[in-house]
Design a protein around this motif. Sequence first.
Motif, PDB file in Angstrom:
ATOM      1  N   TRP A 110      -3.111  -2.395 -57.418  1.00 54.19           N
ATOM      2  CA  TRP A 110      -3.660  -1.433 -56.453  1.00 54.19           C
ATOM      3  C   TRP A 110      -2.713  -0.252 -56.256  1.00 54.19           C
ATOM      4  CZ3 TRP A 110      -2.022  -0.062 -51.411  1.00 54.19           C
ATOM      5  CH2 TRP A 110      -2.970   0.587 -50.619  1.00 54.19           C
ATOM      6  N   SER A 133      -2.024   1.907 -59.423  1.00 47.10           N
ATOM      7  CA  SER A 133      -3.136   2.802 -59.768  1.00 47.10           C
ATOM      8  C   SER A 133      -3.173   4.012 -58.840  1.00 47.10           C
ATOM      9  CB  SER A 133      -4.469   2.043 -59.709  1.00 47.10           C
ATOM     10  OG  SER A 133      -4.858   1.726 -58.385  1.00 47.10           O
ATOM     11  N   ILE A 134      -2.837   3.811 -57.580  1.00 49.79           N
ATOM     12  CA  ILE A 134      -2.781   4.926 -56.625  1.00 49.79           C
ATOM     13  C   ILE A 134      -1.681   5.907 -57.028  1.00 49.79           C
ATOM     14  CG2 ILE A 134      -2.183   5.533 -54.243  1.00 49.79           C
ATOM     15  CD1 ILE A 134      -3.640   3.029 -53.334  1.00 49.79           C
ATOM     16  N   TYR A 145      -0.267   6.999 -48.911  1.00 52.35           N
ATOM     17  CA  TYR A 145      -0.893   5.685 -48.820  1.00 52.35           C
ATOM     18  C   TYR A 145       0.067   4.723 -48.143  1.00 52.35           C
ATOM     19  CZ  TYR A 145       2.033   4.120 -52.726  1.00 52.35           C
ATOM     20  OH  TYR A 145       3.088   3.789 -53.521  1.00 52.35           O
ATOM     21  N   SER A 177      -9.023   0.735 -47.508  1.00 60.31           N
ATOM     22  CA  SER A 177      -9.212   0.235 -48.870  1.00 60.31           C
ATOM     23  C   SER A 177      -8.819  -1.228 -48.994  1.00 60.31           C
ATOM     24  CB  SER A 177      -8.374   1.068 -49.850  1.00 60.31           C
ATOM     25  OG  SER A 177      -8.370   0.497 -51.137  1.00 60.31           O
ATOM     26  N   ILE A 190      -9.244  -2.926 -55.597  1.00 56.78           N
ATOM     27  CA  ILE A 190      -9.770  -1.632 -56.037  1.00 56.78           C
ATOM     28  C   ILE A 190      -8.769  -0.971 -56.976  1.00 56.78           C
ATOM     29  CG2 ILE A 190     -10.416   0.701 -55.291  1.00 56.78           C
ATOM     30  CD1 ILE A 190     -11.431  -0.526 -52.689  1.00 56.78           C
ATOM     31  N   TYR A 235      -7.738   2.627 -58.624  1.00 62.38           N
ATOM     32  CA  TYR A 235      -7.891   4.072 -58.457  1.00 62.38           C
ATOM     33  C   TYR A 235      -7.641   4.754 -59.806  1.00 62.38           C
ATOM     34  CZ  TYR A 235      -7.995   3.496 -53.397  1.00 62.38           C
ATOM     35  OH  TYR A 235      -8.356   3.151 -52.135  1.00 62.38           O
ATOM     36  N   PRO A 281      -8.848  10.204 -54.727  1.00 60.44           N
ATOM     37  CA  PRO A 281     -10.106  10.143 -53.969  1.00 60.44           C
ATOM     38  C   PRO A 281     -10.273  11.269 -52.947  1.00 60.44           C
ATOM     39  CG  PRO A 281      -8.569   8.514 -53.141  1.00 60.44           C
ATOM     40  CD  PRO A 281      -7.946   9.097 -54.377  1.00 60.44           C
ATOM     41  N   LEU A 335     -14.264  -0.177 -48.664  1.00 58.95           N
ATOM     42  CA  LEU A 335     -13.797   1.179 -48.995  1.00 58.95           C
ATOM     43  C   LEU A 335     -14.639   2.192 -48.225  1.00 58.95           C
ATOM     44  CD1 LEU A 335     -11.807   2.859 -50.722  1.00 58.95           C
ATOM     45  CD2 LEU A 335     -13.660   3.149 -52.365  1.00 58.95           C
ATOM     46  N   PHE A 391     -17.432   6.470 -56.634  1.00 58.21           N
ATOM     47  CA  PHE A 391     -16.835   5.348 -55.915  1.00 58.21           C
ATOM     48  C   PHE A 391     -17.663   4.110 -56.267  1.00 58.21           C
ATOM     49  CE2 PHE A 391     -15.684   9.206 -53.771  1.00 58.21           C
ATOM     50  CZ  PHE A 391     -14.357   9.020 -53.401  1.00 58.21           C
ATOM     51  N   THR A 428     -12.870   5.589 -58.195  1.00 59.57           N
ATOM     52  CA  THR A 428     -12.377   4.247 -57.881  1.00 59.57           C
ATOM     53  C   THR A 428     -13.371   3.220 -58.407  1.00 59.57           C
ATOM     54  OG1 THR A 428     -13.499   4.134 -55.731  1.00 59.57           O
ATOM     55  CG2 THR A 428     -11.257   5.036 -55.750  1.00 59.57           C
ATOM     56  N   HIS A 476     -14.309  -0.763 -57.395  1.00 61.55           N
ATOM     57  CA  HIS A 476     -14.085  -1.878 -56.481  1.00 61.55           C
ATOM     58  C   HIS A 476     -14.655  -3.149 -57.103  1.00 61.55           C
ATOM     59  CE1 HIS A 476     -14.536  -3.469 -52.061  1.00 61.55           C
ATOM     60  NE2 HIS A 476     -13.724  -4.200 -52.806  1.00 61.55           N
TER      61      HIS A 476
END
Length: 428
Positions: A175, A178-179, A187, A248, A252, A254, A258, A310, A368, A391, A393
């Motif tokens: 998670w 990826s962000i 975040y 979030s 998920i 990313y 987003p 999300l 999304f 994203t 999910h």
Amino acid sequence: MMKGKKEAMGQRGAARDCRILYAVVIGVTMGIFWAYLRPHGFFRPATPSTLVVDRVGGATSKLDGAVLGLEAKVAMLEREIKRLENENKELSVFKIKNDVLQQEATAAKKQLEALSPSVKIGPPGTVKSIRTNPKVQPDDSVNPKLSALLKKIAVNGELIVGISNNNVQEMVKIWFESIQRAGVTNYLIVALDDEIAKFCTDHDVPVYRRDATIAKVQADTGDNHAISGSKFHLLREFLVLGYSVLLSDVDIVYLQNPFKYLHRDCDVESMSDGFDNITAYGYDDVMDEPSMGWARYAHTMRIWVFNSGLFYIRPTVPSIELLDRVTAKLAKEKAWDQAVFNEELFNPSHPGYDGLHASRRVLDFYQFMNSKVLFKILRKEANFADYKPVTIHVNYHPDKHARMLAIVEYYVKGNKDALKHFPDGSEW
């Protein structure tokens, strides 16, 4: 007398001849000796092999110079690329800031128009009501520690928030990686135990340690559902402090930033569990009851639920009221938090119940995306081979970690076979 002179002269001539002979012998001997020691004389001529070495050496020297020059140019280009990448990141942040300011300006204009003194109504299509509710006044005294942390992390007053314990550490890693890969810096993980807090700290991930408040009625609903239900209570403080949150789940992945794809015109923007335009955005579902004769057909409006894993929520009065309603209901009833979340968002006022006046938006289900769309539809469509969602999910499948890894393989590492071996649904 004359005879004596002649004899003397003859002796001197013989002596001179002997000295000349000795000189010649010595000279020849030294010449032979010198020729033996220095066969090439004082100056050694350039042999073919010497010429070859000199030429190769000269060529090598020139080649080394060319290589060094090329390396310098490559280094310069790398520095320039790095500089441009940094500028691009800065421009991306400025663009988001500019988009937010434009969205807020548009919302403020609409609010002003709606709240203006009564005016004569214009022609059809010109009348617009308020949908973008004003933000609440921030109250730092609610949680000074969290407020100080958010001032360092948030960008434009918004951030991604994930809530997790140590049971899903592997997914948390995918998670936040990826962000980071998507270029997002704003975040935060709300850590529900010391283990996951340390794990985040060790990986330089922004973390806020907080104990979960789980209602007794939710204690035996399963770890995931219990934590999911507590997030509405935890999320409240962020909104009261004046921050917009993209809440979030950690299952998920990313693939893009987003914040570039949000509209910020409603209290809640959420991804959908729907898998096409009809299910995601609403449709007229007709019920057929033949026994009613002429009135056998009853029309109903249906929409597949908002996904509470999300959603983007703005710090407004209706938003905070929504969180309070969901938290209060989950404290009294053994219910699924996502079902309660949707009931409070969509149920209208009726006898004994006052509906919530919150504005809401369904996010583009191709941007999304839920895992049903990906594994049942999109991976089989050639037209979407190069498409990259914002994203994904993994909400429709229990083998979350494996599918998250496969998504990274497919979209990040370019392995086009990474998704093929998974079934459309789950295997019981």
